[in-house]
Design a protein around this motif. Sequence first.
Motif, PDB file in Angstrom:
ATOM      1  N   PRO A   1     -35.990  -1.974  -6.058  1.00  0.00           N
ATOM      2  CA  PRO A   1     -35.626  -3.312  -6.527  1.00  0.00           C
ATOM      3  C   PRO A   1     -34.623  -3.242  -7.681  1.00  0.00           C
ATOM      4  CG  PRO A   1     -37.998  -3.067  -6.328  1.00  0.00           C
ATOM      5  CD  PRO A   1     -37.427  -1.711  -6.169  1.00  0.00           C
ATOM      6  N   VAL A   2     -33.751  -4.210  -7.716  1.00  0.00           N
ATOM      7  CA  VAL A   2     -32.711  -4.266  -8.741  1.00  0.00           C
ATOM      8  C   VAL A   2     -33.131  -5.258  -9.819  1.00  0.00           C
ATOM      9  CG1 VAL A   2     -30.286  -4.791  -9.204  1.00  0.00           C
ATOM     10  CG2 VAL A   2     -30.933  -3.688  -7.060  1.00  0.00           C
TER      11      VAL A   2
ATOM     12  N   ASP B   1     -43.237 -19.202  -6.628  1.00  0.00           N
ATOM     13  CA  ASP B   1     -43.205 -19.659  -5.230  1.00  0.00           C
ATOM     14  C   ASP B   1     -42.016 -19.082  -4.467  1.00  0.00           C
ATOM     15  OD1 ASP B   1     -41.292 -20.923  -6.633  1.00  0.00           O
ATOM     16  OD2 ASP B   1     -41.685 -22.935  -5.830  1.00  0.00           O
ATOM     17  N   THR B   2     -41.336 -18.077  -5.035  1.00  0.00           N
ATOM     18  CA  THR B   2     -40.216 -17.413  -4.343  1.00  0.00           C
ATOM     19  C   THR B   2     -40.514 -15.925  -4.239  1.00  0.00           C
ATOM     20  OG1 THR B   2     -38.989 -17.019  -6.392  1.00  0.00           O
ATOM     21  CG2 THR B   2     -38.558 -19.093  -5.219  1.00  0.00           C
ATOM     22  N   CYS B   3     -39.757 -15.263  -3.363  1.00  0.00           N
ATOM     23  CA  CYS B   3     -39.902 -13.820  -3.222  1.00  0.00           C
ATOM     24  C   CYS B   3     -38.553 -13.219  -2.847  1.00  0.00           C
ATOM     25  CB  CYS B   3     -40.960 -13.466  -2.184  1.00  0.00           C
ATOM     26  SG  CYS B   3     -40.528 -13.944  -0.503  1.00  0.00           S
ATOM     27  N   ARG B   4     -38.386 -11.955  -3.169  1.00  0.00           N
ATOM     28  CA  ARG B   4     -37.199 -11.208  -2.800  1.00  0.00           C
ATOM     29  C   ARG B   4     -37.656  -9.961  -2.044  1.00  0.00           C
ATOM     30  NH1 ARG B   4     -32.684 -12.759  -5.696  1.00  0.00           N
ATOM     31  NH2 ARG B   4     -33.094 -14.180  -7.434  1.00  0.00           N
ATOM     32  N   PHE B   5     -36.853  -9.552  -1.040  1.00  0.00           N
ATOM     33  CA  PHE B   5     -37.200  -8.326  -0.332  1.00  0.00           C
ATOM     34  C   PHE B   5     -35.970  -7.427  -0.275  1.00  0.00           C
ATOM     35  CE2 PHE B   5     -35.901 -11.356   2.850  1.00  0.00           C
ATOM     36  CZ  PHE B   5     -35.083 -10.641   3.701  1.00  0.00           C
TER      37      PHE B   5
ATOM     38  N   MET C   1     -44.894 -11.886   5.529  1.00  0.00           N
ATOM     39  CA  MET C   1     -44.684 -10.970   4.418  1.00  0.00           C
ATOM     40  C   MET C   1     -45.290  -9.602   4.755  1.00  0.00           C
ATOM     41  SD  MET C   1     -45.675 -11.560   0.429  1.00  0.00           S
ATOM     42  CE  MET C   1     -44.858 -13.148   0.470  1.00  0.00           C
ATOM     43  N   ASN C   2     -46.463  -9.612   5.343  1.00  0.00           N
ATOM     44  CA  ASN C   2     -47.086  -8.365   5.756  1.00  0.00           C
ATOM     45  C   ASN C   2     -46.238  -7.631   6.799  1.00  0.00           C
ATOM     46  OD1 ASN C   2     -49.259  -8.806   4.038  1.00  0.00           O
ATOM     47  ND2 ASN C   2     -50.448  -9.887   5.625  1.00  0.00           N
ATOM     48  N   GLN C   3     -45.640  -8.430   7.686  1.00  0.00           N
ATOM     49  CA  GLN C   3     -44.791  -7.824   8.715  1.00  0.00           C
ATOM     50  C   GLN C   3     -43.578  -7.145   8.101  1.00  0.00           C
ATOM     51  OE1 GLN C   3     -45.646  -7.725  11.874  1.00  0.00           O
ATOM     52  NE2 GLN C   3     -43.822  -6.584  12.493  1.00  0.00           N
ATOM     53  N   LEU C   4     -42.971  -7.790   7.079  1.00  0.00           N
ATOM     54  CA  LEU C   4     -41.838  -7.183   6.393  1.00  0.00           C
ATOM     55  C   LEU C   4     -42.256  -5.887   5.706  1.00  0.00           C
ATOM     56  CD1 LEU C   4     -40.207 -10.358   4.798  1.00  0.00           C
ATOM     57  CD2 LEU C   4     -39.248  -8.953   6.610  1.00  0.00           C
ATOM     58  N   THR C   5     -43.426  -5.907   5.133  1.00  0.00           N
ATOM     59  CA  THR C   5     -43.922  -4.700   4.462  1.00  0.00           C
ATOM     60  C   THR C   5     -44.138  -3.574   5.454  1.00  0.00           C
ATOM     61  OG1 THR C   5     -45.024  -6.096   2.816  1.00  0.00           O
ATOM     62  CG2 THR C   5     -45.716  -3.798   2.939  1.00  0.00           C
ATOM     63  N   LEU C   6     -44.712  -3.915   6.640  1.00  0.00           N
ATOM     64  CA  LEU C   6     -44.931  -2.904   7.666  1.00  0.00           C
ATOM     65  C   LEU C   6     -43.614  -2.327   8.180  1.00  0.00           C
ATOM     66  CD1 LEU C   6     -47.812  -4.534   9.751  1.00  0.00           C
ATOM     67  CD2 LEU C   6     -47.971  -2.503   8.283  1.00  0.00           C
ATOM     68  N   GLN C   7     -42.558  -3.149   8.180  1.00  0.00           N
ATOM     69  CA  GLN C   7     -41.254  -2.700   8.653  1.00  0.00           C
ATOM     70  C   GLN C   7     -40.500  -1.892   7.601  1.00  0.00           C
ATOM     71  OE1 GLN C   7     -39.210  -6.161  10.004  1.00  0.00           O
ATOM     72  NE2 GLN C   7     -40.472  -6.392  11.854  1.00  0.00           N
ATOM     73  N   GLY C   8     -41.055  -1.747   6.401  1.00  0.00           N
ATOM     74  CA  GLY C   8     -40.441  -0.881   5.410  1.00  0.00           C
ATOM     75  C   GLY C   8     -39.734  -1.600   4.292  1.00  0.00           C
ATOM     76  N   PHE C   9     -39.799  -2.926   4.277  1.00  0.00           N
ATOM     77  CA  PHE C   9     -39.150  -3.668   3.213  1.00  0.00           C
ATOM     78  C   PHE C   9     -40.045  -3.718   1.967  1.00  0.00           C
ATOM     79  CE2 PHE C   9     -36.996  -5.207   6.960  1.00  0.00           C
ATOM     80  CZ  PHE C   9     -35.673  -5.286   6.544  1.00  0.00           C
ATOM     81  N   THR C  10     -39.399  -3.731   0.806  1.00  0.00           N
ATOM     82  CA  THR C  10     -40.104  -3.933  -0.462  1.00  0.00           C
ATOM     83  C   THR C  10     -40.024  -5.399  -0.837  1.00  0.00           C
ATOM     84  OG1 THR C  10     -39.538  -1.698  -1.185  1.00  0.00           O
ATOM     85  CG2 THR C  10     -40.221  -3.263  -2.889  1.00  0.00           C
ATOM     86  N   VAL C  11     -41.166  -6.042  -1.018  1.00  0.00           N
ATOM     87  CA  VAL C  11     -41.208  -7.482  -1.282  1.00  0.00           C
ATOM     88  C   VAL C  11     -41.670  -7.706  -2.732  1.00  0.00           C
ATOM     89  CG1 VAL C  11     -42.158  -9.706  -0.583  1.00  0.00           C
ATOM     90  CG2 VAL C  11     -41.738  -7.915   1.138  1.00  0.00           C
ATOM     91  N   LYS C  12     -40.892  -8.464  -3.496  1.00  0.00           N
ATOM     92  CA  LYS C  12     -41.236  -8.816  -4.869  1.00  0.00           C
ATOM     93  C   LYS C  12     -41.427 -10.330  -4.961  1.00  0.00           C
ATOM     94  CE  LYS C  12     -41.168  -4.794  -6.951  1.00  0.00           C
ATOM     95  NZ  LYS C  12     -42.378  -4.285  -7.630  1.00  0.00           N
TER      96      LYS C  12
END
Length: 296
Positions: free
Chosen positions: A27-28, A16-20, A1-12
């Motif tokens: 976010p929609v 126990d689930t998440c959307r990026f 998740m941290n890696q996705l954030t570093l790559q510029g993705f927004t994670v919600k």
Amino acid sequence: MNQLTLQGFTVKKSGDTCRFFPMFCPPVLNTISDVSSLSKEEELGLKERQKVLNLNDVNEKYKHDYLNSYFKELNVSNEQEFDWSRMIIRALEFKEFSDCQALLDMIDDRDFVFKYKHDLEMKFETMVGWFLKEKMEITTRIIPPQLDDGRKINLLSLYVMVEKDGGYQSVTLDNLWSAIAKDLGFEYQDEDFIRIIYAMYLDVLVFYYKFKSVQKKAQDKEMLEQEGTPMAANERSRRCKSAEADSSQNDKETENYALFTRNMQDGSWILHKKRRRFNFSEARKAVDEANKSVMM
């Protein structure tokens, strides 16, 4: 998740689930539309799918308006014209050496070789195999010849290049086998192998062909010298009648076709400018003189 954030993705995260979401994309709120009864994500998916379909429609329209009409104008599929020269090359069989002479005469026309190179390459190999087997009684040589690493030698290209440079003897005297090896796609150090291949597969064939050509020219010259005598006139008349009879008989039995080769002097390989001879002794002498000059 941290890696996705570093790559510029927004994670919600939600339980126990998440959307990026991609970079710079907010976010929609995935609410249900009262009009379409679809969620926001489903509506976005439909819009993207429609874009793809529209792009395909544009491509199809381009193909229909330009490519299809272009090939239709070429009229390739309705081509009814036959290339008789190609058909005759493919139908050529080797039963006598005169058949070999016919093929070698065709190859003397360089424009003809450029046009029908693929068909002539296969037929040339067939001719060499026939000559080795029938005239020299050799059945152990592989056609086409190849190096130890499996690289094959194009016999037609080898023949044309050697003839262009004046023949086997001229190429050997002018030290051109390394240049021919390079032109065939090999290395300079393969020159001895290329020379041996020519000697094993083509040397006797070319000698025999040139011998027959010289013999025919001598016969033609002798006939021309005898044309002024009364005996020659009678012989000429007899031959003309015999030729007319044979021609009429052949017209009844077979159909004759002519190859569209020029076989003119200006189309021959021999008129090409030969390569400049590389004199190794002169090169060594120049190097020695240069070294001597530097030392002094």
